[in-house]
Design an enzyme around this catalytic site. Structure first.
Site, PDB file in Angstrom:
ATOM      1  N   SER A 288       0.858  -1.189   0.000  1.00 23.66           N
ATOM      2  CA  SER A 288       0.000   0.000   0.000  1.00 23.66           C
ATOM      3  C   SER A 288       0.885   1.225   0.000  1.00 23.66           C
ATOM      4  O   SER A 288       2.046   1.171   0.440  1.00 23.66           O
ATOM      5  CB  SER A 288      -0.846  -0.013   1.286  1.00 23.66           C
ATOM      6  OG  SER A 288      -1.455   1.238   1.510  1.00 23.66           O
TER       7      SER A 288
ATOM      8  N   TYR B 221      -1.639   0.319  10.746  1.00 20.52           N
ATOM      9  CA  TYR B 221      -1.646  -0.122   9.346  1.00 20.52           C
ATOM     10  C   TYR B 221      -0.318   0.252   8.681  1.00 20.52           C
ATOM     11  O   TYR B 221       0.260  -0.544   7.933  1.00 20.52           O
ATOM     12  CB  TYR B 221      -2.838   0.523   8.634  1.00 20.52           C
ATOM     13  CG  TYR B 221      -3.055   0.055   7.220  1.00 20.52           C
ATOM     14  CD1 TYR B 221      -3.281  -1.291   6.931  1.00 20.52           C
ATOM     15  CD2 TYR B 221      -3.058   0.969   6.159  1.00 20.52           C
ATOM     16  CE1 TYR B 221      -3.490  -1.718   5.623  1.00 20.52           C
ATOM     17  CE2 TYR B 221      -3.270   0.551   4.858  1.00 20.52           C
ATOM     18  CZ  TYR B 221      -3.481  -0.791   4.587  1.00 20.52           C
ATOM     19  OH  TYR B 221      -3.696  -1.202   3.294  1.00 20.52           O
TER      20      TYR B 221
HETATM   21  C1  8X3 Z   1      -4.956   1.724   1.646  1.00 21.24           C
HETATM   22  C2  8X3 Z   1      -4.439   3.037   1.224  1.00 21.24           C
HETATM   23  O1  8X3 Z   1      -4.436   5.542   1.744  1.00 21.24           O
HETATM   24  O2  8X3 Z   1      -5.887   4.140   3.124  1.00 21.24           O
HETATM   25  O3  8X3 Z   1      -4.035   0.704   1.471  1.00 21.24           O
HETATM   26  O4  8X3 Z   1      -3.513   4.057   3.428  1.00 21.24           O
HETATM   27  S1  8X3 Z   1      -4.592   4.233   2.443  1.00 21.24           S
END
Ligand code: 8X3
Length: 258
Positions: free
Chosen positions: A142, A155
């Site tokens: 990502s 994340y």
């Molecule tokens: C998702 C992209 O911009 O929400 O993998 O981090 S973001």
């Protein structure tokens, strides 16, 4: 017939979103696709959607975070025939808390599904990829692996971990002629990504994309993944960053007033 018609791939995360779209796209181009995901009924609906006369989707329900489960699936793939390509697409986000308030169980889940899931699948299939003499491993990370943002800590940490794994693996496997491709998408509007991240709050999930002209779709990312694994083997798209035009960077997202 194209040179990819005979090829076979494992695709993880194949029950929804980018994984499902990529499995469908590869099958439409004649590939044999071993589709992995936990939800068996969703895999079956993917099988039912593949038009006759194209490739095949073989559903293999499994949890990528469970090493024994992945090993069982590897044995099934080996018994059915080999693959030369593996696409690690399973992943996801849970929670938007700041680091100060982050929940350990969310961080744990994100690390397991994004990093350890990729590790499990990679370790299981690498010997097969090496044995083909021209293996391909694609890892979907990502843009969250490139820049941290507020509320993204868990994340970011997980995707940066997965990005680190991909980088080391590329260096280690080049001598086995296994290419390692990393695709790093930005804002992609899928059915479940934001809904999962926002704990099932549909309204909040829709706000993520509100006013954004043409966020990426799962099919957009599937197209890029399909191209990357179909390109001549000496061509390694080692890192592909893709965003919608409206998202010029992690910190510039254009929303039209509604
Ligand atoms: C998702 C992209 O911009 O929400 O993998 O981090 S973001």
């Amino acid at each position: 017939m194209t040179e990819n018609d005979h090829r076979a791939a494992v695709v993880t995360g194949a029950s929804s979103g980018i994984g499902r779209a990529t499995a469908a796209r590869l099958a439409a181009q004649g590939w044999t696709v071993y589709a992995l995901a936990r939800r068996a009924e969703r895999l079956q609906s993917l099988v039912d959607e593949v038009p006759e006369g194209t490739g095949t989707v073989i559903p293999l329900p499994a949890d990528v975070t469970d090493t024994a489960d992945v090993e069982r699936v590897r044995e099934q793939v080996e018994a059915a025939g080999r693959v030369d390509t593996v696409l690690c697409i399973a992943g996801g986000a849970r929670g938007t808390d700041r680091v100060a308030d982050g929940r350990l169980e969310d961080w744990d889940w994100m690390y397991r599904v994004n990093v350890l899931g990729t590790l499990n699948v990679t370790q299981a299939f690498l010997p097969m990829l090496r044995a083909t003499g021209r293996g391909t491993l694609l890892i979907l990370t990502s843009t969250a692996a490139l820049a941290s943002y507020e509320g993204g800590g868990g994340y970011n940490a997980a995707k940066m971990g997965q990005h680190g794994l991909a980088g080391a693996l590329r260096l280690e496997e080049a001598e086995h002629n296994v290419r390692v491709i990393e695709v790093l998408p930005g804002l992609v509007h899928t059915e479940e990504f934001s809904l999962n991240r926002l704990r099932g709050d549909q309204q909040a999930a829709e706000k993520v994309y509100a006013g954004v002209e043409n966020p990426l779709t799962a099919d957009d990312v599937a197209d890029v993944c399909t191209y990357a694994v179909s390109a001549p083997h000496h061509v390694n798209l080692d890192q592909v960053v893709m965003r919608p035009v409206a998202q010029a960077s992690q910190f510039k997202l254009i929303r039209k007033s509604q």
